[in-house]
Design a protein around this motif. Structure first.
Motif, mmCIF file in Angstrom:
data_model
loop_
_atom_site.group_PDB
_atom_site.id
_atom_site.type_symbol
_atom_site.label_atom_id
_atom_site.label_comp_id
_atom_site.label_asym_id
_atom_site.label_seq_id
_atom_site.Cartn_x
_atom_site.Cartn_y
_atom_site.Cartn_z
ATOM 1 N N LEU A 153 18.279 -71.073 -29.602
ATOM 2 C CA LEU A 153 19.367 -72.043 -29.715
ATOM 3 C C LEU A 153 19.122 -73.323 -28.920
ATOM 4 O O LEU A 153 19.345 -74.429 -29.420
ATOM 5 N N HIS B 189 29.429 -71.063 -23.025
ATOM 6 C CA HIS B 189 28.217 -71.823 -23.365
ATOM 7 C C HIS B 189 26.975 -71.177 -22.740
ATOM 8 O O HIS B 189 25.918 -71.091 -23.378
ATOM 9 N N VAL C 297 28.224 -74.154 -32.281
ATOM 10 C CA VAL C 297 28.310 -73.836 -30.855
ATOM 11 C C VAL C 297 29.743 -73.999 -30.374
ATOM 12 O O VAL C 297 30.320 -73.097 -29.754
ATOM 13 N N LEU D 142 25.666 -68.239 -24.707
ATOM 14 C CA LEU D 142 24.908 -68.643 -25.890
ATOM 15 C C LEU D 142 23.519 -69.150 -25.533
ATOM 16 O O LEU D 142 22.504 -68.687 -26.049
ATOM 17 N N PHE D 143 23.470 -70.140 -24.652
ATOM 18 C CA PHE D 143 22.192 -70.802 -24.382
ATOM 19 C C PHE D 143 21.230 -69.930 -23.586
ATOM 20 O O PHE D 143 20.028 -70.166 -23.598
ATOM 21 N N TRP E 125 23.833 -64.609 -34.431
ATOM 22 C CA TRP E 125 23.025 -65.466 -33.552
ATOM 23 C C TRP E 125 21.603 -64.938 -33.405
ATOM 24 O O TRP E 125 20.762 -65.578 -32.753
#
Length: 452
Positions: A258, A248, A326, A251-252, A402
């Motif tokens: 995002l 996570h 996600v 990604l963030f 992404w």
């Protein structure tokens, strides 16, 4: 003193009316409870204290007297009715030095395992072990951002019950209606968040970036409880949770759009929720201002009206798709990273998918309170898309999507993952340098602005 004495003096935990010091403290607490919320519709200070009290068992959520004793039902959680047995405090064990070392090592190892399975670099700048109370305080700012739109509608509906021509005549009493709504929502929201704090396993456990940017956090007490239910070794469960948290964070931290995209999707949906004013009127109609213990009759349930408008349905679809993408990506990269290393990875993966798809009791309580479910309903479909993209385009080609929200798989891709993966532009060969540059730029932006 009879039980129907105003302000609940006859209830267990109420103040002694013959003790001036207790009475002064009691009146101060009531003033605090019904104080006008600052900066929003919810009495967040009250919500925080009730949540902490739910965890620790402090009377009335940290007040000197038991709010449940003074005003029965006020601190009952959504779905709990007067007369129900109150929930026992779950406790908030301190984080030990062993916990901190174990969490730090698990997150370090998790990031190492994820390296070949993700084109996104590590997003972890700080690794921490949180107590349940720390999870609560560290995530409260995001909850405020997410819950205020719904709370404003509920509190506004309460205020609207007073005819406009009468509001000027009521004077300070008019503000009490709004304060009552803020206090009522705050106490029930506090109980819901306290319940969540007793269940969540990490900062990103429910798929939202709730903690500070770059901070990977696990909650050891909850991981230990969850692991006992699975009958699996603590270290395996901890490492699997660490893998999910580290994924996570990648990604963030490194997909610049995002964090705002997911939070905006939640806010947009929440802002469109309609409140059933008739249900609010019926609930508030039971409240007698001369007998505050009657607040137990008010329950914030069933007050959200179904809204099938195209705008709200579109907002819900965007939210569900965002959460699914996600969670699906995290599931795929974690499974690939752990498949040769964690003996029980298949069982852990399936258990976590069911857990996220169904939501725990606390998530269901929260959904009943704010009308918002944070469940990735299309998790399996999204995971199938990311699997297919990995097979056909490789890790770099998959993660290049992404680079921009317009490149993201949609519900049509969910319907036929193989077709989407075969026909999607292979960004692993075309333009991935630009994606990598975007990652580097976002890293520079983070150095300049830690909140970016």
């Amino acid at each position: 003193m009879p039980a129907d004495t105003p302000f609940g003096f006859g209830f267990t935990g109420g103040p002694d009316p013959n003790d001036p010091q207790q009475m002064q403290q009691f009146m101060s607490q009531l003033q605090h409870m019904f104080a006008a919320p600052s900066g929003g519709p919810v009495n967040w200070d009250l919500a925080r204290q009730v949540a902490q009290g739910h965890l620790t068992g402090a009377p009335g959520g940290g007040f000197g007297f038991s709010l449940a004793g003074m005003l029965p039902g006020l601190t009952a959680g959504a779905g709990q009715t007067p007369g129900d047995e109150p929930e026992k405090p779950v406790g908030d064990p301190s984080v030990t030095p062993f916990d901190r070392e174990a969490v730090s090592e698990a997150l370090r190892l998790a990031d190492l395992w994820l390296e070949p399975e993700s084109a996104l670099p590590s997003g972890i700048t700080t690794s921490v072990a949180w107590s349940r109370g720390e999870w609560l305080t560290k995530t409260l700012d995001i909850w405020r951002k997410l819950c205020d739109p719904v709370a404003a509608r509920i509190v506004g509906s309460m205020t609207d019950l007073v005819p406009e021509e009468m509001r000027g005549q009521l004077g300070p009493m008019s503000a009490m209606v709004s304060s009552l709504g803020g206090a009522l929502f705050g106490t029930q929201l506090g109980t819901a968040l306290g319940s969540l704090a007793a269940e969540v396993l990490s900062a990103s456990d429910i798929g939202l970036p709730l903690g500070p940017a770059g901070t990977a956090a696990l909650v050891p007490a909850n991981i230990a409880t969850y692991g006992k239910g699975l009958e699996l070794p603590d270290d395996q469960v901890r490492l699997y949770v660490a893998l999910r948290e580290a994924a996570h964070q990648r990604l963030f931290s490194h997909v610049p759009w995002l964090r705002g995209h997911v939070l905006t999707a939640v806010e947009t949906y929440a802002a469109g929720i309609r409140v059933n004013k008739e249900a609010v009127e019926e609930a508030v109609g039971r409240f007698d201002p001369m007998s505050p213990e009657g607040v137990q009759e008010i329950a914030l349930e069933g007050i959200f009206a179904p809204d099938d408008s195209p705008q709200q349905q579109a907002a819900l679809a965007r939210l569900e798709t965002a959460l699914a993408l996600v969670e699906g990506w995290v599931s795929v990269v974690v499974a690939r990273a752990a498949k040769e290393r964690l003996p029980e990875v298949v069982k852990l993966g399936e258990t976590f998918r069911r857990r996220r798809a169904a939501g725990g009791p606390a998530e269901q309580t929260f959904a009943a309170l704010v009308g918002l479910e944070l469940r990735p309903r299309k998790l399996r479909e999204a995971a199938a898309v990311w699997e297919a993209l990995t097979e056909h385009r490789g890790v770099s080609g998959r993660d290049a999507l992404w680079g921009h929200p317009d490149l993201m798989p949609d519900v049509e891709a969910f319907a036929d993952p193989e077709l989407f993966a075969r026909t999607e532009l292979d960004l692993g060969d075309l333009g991935f340098e630009e994606f990598e540059k975007g990652i580097e730029d976002s890293g520079e932006q983070k150095k300049d602005d830690p909140e970016a």
